[in-house]
Design an enzyme around this catalytic site. Structure first.
Site, PDB file in Angstrom:
ATOM      1  N   SER A  89      -5.182  -0.902   6.771  1.00 47.62           N
ATOM      2  CA  SER A  89      -4.321   0.063   6.876  1.00 47.62           C
ATOM      3  C   SER A  89      -3.931   0.374   5.513  1.00 47.62           C
ATOM      4  O   SER A  89      -3.648  -0.597   4.921  1.00 47.62           O
ATOM      5  CB  SER A  89      -3.256  -0.290   7.637  1.00 47.62           C
ATOM      6  OG  SER A  89      -2.510  -1.417   7.436  1.00 47.62           O
TER       7      SER A  89
ATOM      8  N   ALA B 293      -0.280   6.142   3.935  1.00 47.60           N
ATOM      9  CA  ALA B 293      -0.613   7.635   3.959  1.00 47.60           C
ATOM     10  C   ALA B 293      -2.186   8.066   3.895  1.00 47.60           C
ATOM     11  O   ALA B 293      -2.785   9.189   3.954  1.00 47.60           O
ATOM     12  CB  ALA B 293       0.161   8.375   3.045  1.00 47.60           C
ATOM     13  N   ASP B 294      -2.797   6.934   3.074  1.00 51.37           N
ATOM     14  CA  ASP B 294      -4.257   7.202   2.966  1.00 51.37           C
ATOM     15  C   ASP B 294      -5.073   6.821   4.310  1.00 51.37           C
ATOM     16  O   ASP B 294      -6.196   6.781   4.038  1.00 51.37           O
ATOM     17  CB  ASP B 294      -4.728   6.132   1.814  1.00 51.37           C
ATOM     18  CG  ASP B 294      -4.378   6.997   0.449  1.00 51.37           C
ATOM     19  OD1 ASP B 294      -4.580   8.091   0.042  1.00 51.37           O
ATOM     20  OD2 ASP B 294      -3.561   6.092  -0.309  1.00 51.37           O
TER      21      ASP B 294
ATOM     22  N   ASP C  34       1.363  -1.685  13.196  1.00 54.10           N
ATOM     23  CA  ASP C  34       1.613  -2.353  14.450  1.00 54.10           C
ATOM     24  C   ASP C  34       0.964  -1.674  15.619  1.00 54.10           C
ATOM     25  O   ASP C  34       0.219  -1.715  16.493  1.00 54.10           O
ATOM     26  CB  ASP C  34       2.792  -3.111  14.957  1.00 54.10           C
ATOM     27  CG  ASP C  34       3.459  -3.809  13.830  1.00 54.10           C
ATOM     28  OD1 ASP C  34       2.809  -4.543  13.157  1.00 54.10           O
ATOM     29  OD2 ASP C  34       4.716  -3.879  13.635  1.00 54.10           O
TER      30      ASP C  34
END
Length: 313
Positions: free
Chosen positions: A220, A223-224, A252
């Site tokens: 993760s 914002a990317d 999560d």
């Protein structure tokens, strides 16, 4: 059934403030109290979307009782292992522009005998599970070898293991042969000992974890978006949020959505990104329900540009 394990759960109080000013008396515009911890959030997200999950948590003290009550109040199937220490409390301060300040307690010391009791509870419950998902930081007390031994026992027992943690705990899951690991950008950089400036850096780091033993890596990137590196190939995706309220629990929710959709391929990545974006749009550590999830905002790139820069945060 998806079994989640949170070794250092919490009671999370989220306060929304107009602006965070150090040294001033601030009045909260709104407040929320939720059960916390990464694995707990995964179970809550799954339950909110009609998917069966059981959460294993050590719980102690008045906060531990409150955690159990909150989880039962949400209908979470729960295996609570009593401990002598006090379950931690965390505070989140959220500003209207989406800026979040978190203050996390370290958590109670988990004695060796208590860690063994938690491990026994996990192994017993894992017999009926499709996935065993161990999430979050290790509490003070149990050694990394004890955590690694739990991961190894689960894999040896035939469990599909997913690990979402950091530092030595993440690497222990990788070395044990976890079917899935889900680091964020900072955790991934720490795991490979390399600064990650481009998407290519991220993909290379994910491949290193796969070569070290992990089956699939879901990274993760805030914002990317996120990248998925698995045996069948590489995918990248984004899910922009117009009005972010809190990033707490977004990773999560991403993991929960990915697991809910089969933990493989584009459809699972789309689901994970949609659930993660929905969580960012909600206050505190609220988990998204079906009506909160918008899959149309997700954009998947089957041929990600390795030169694309990623933001440092």
């Amino acid at each position: 059934m998806i079994l989640t394990v949170t070794l250092n759960p919490s009671v999370d109080r989220a306060l929304e403030v107009d602006v965070l000013v150090r040294g001033q008396v601030l009045r909260a515009a709104d407040s929320h109290i939720d059960p916390g911890g990464k694995g707990v959030n995964v179970s809550r997200a799954l339950l909110a979307n009609g998917i069966r999950s059981t959460a294993v948590v050590p719980a102690g003290g008045a906060e531990g009782e409150q955690l159990v009550d909150l989880l039962k109040g949400e209908g979470v199937d729960l295996v609570a292992v009593p401990i002598t220490g006090r379950t931690r409390s965390n505070i989140t301060l959220a500003e209207p522009d989406g800026t979040v300040t978190k203050i996390n307690e370290a958590g109670p010391v988990l004695a060796t005998a208590e860690f063994d009791q938690v491990s026994d509870a996990v192994l017993a419950a894992a017999k009926a599970a499709d996935w065993v998902v161990i999430c979050g930081s290790l509490p003070p007390g149990p050694s990394v070898p004890a955590f690694a031994a739990l991961c190894e026992r689960l894999v040896a027992a035939g469990a599909r293991l997913a690990v979402d943690s950091s530092g030595p705990a993440l690497l222990a899951g990788v070395n044990a042969g976890a079917a899935l690991v889900k680091p964020n950008r900072e955790e991934l950089a720490e795991a490979v000992g390399t600064e990650l400036r481009t998407l290519g850096d991220v993909l290379d780091a994910c491949e290193k974890l796969r070569k070290a033993g992990a089956g699939t890596v879901l990274a993760s990137l805030g914002a990317d978006g996120a990248v998925l590196v698995e045996e069948s190939g590489v995918l990248a995706g984004v899910s922009p949020v117009t009005n972010p309220r809190s990033t707490v629990g977004a990773g999560d929710a991403l993991l929960a959505g990915f697991l809910a959709a089969g933990a493989c391929g584009e459809a699972a990545l789309v689901e994970g990104l949609a659930w993660g974006a929905a969580a960012v749009s909600l206050p505190g550590s609220r988990m998204p329900r079906p009506q909160d999830v918008d899959r149309t905002i997700v954009r998947i790139d089957p041929h990600p540009d390795p030169s694309r820069p990623i933001s440092p945060h």
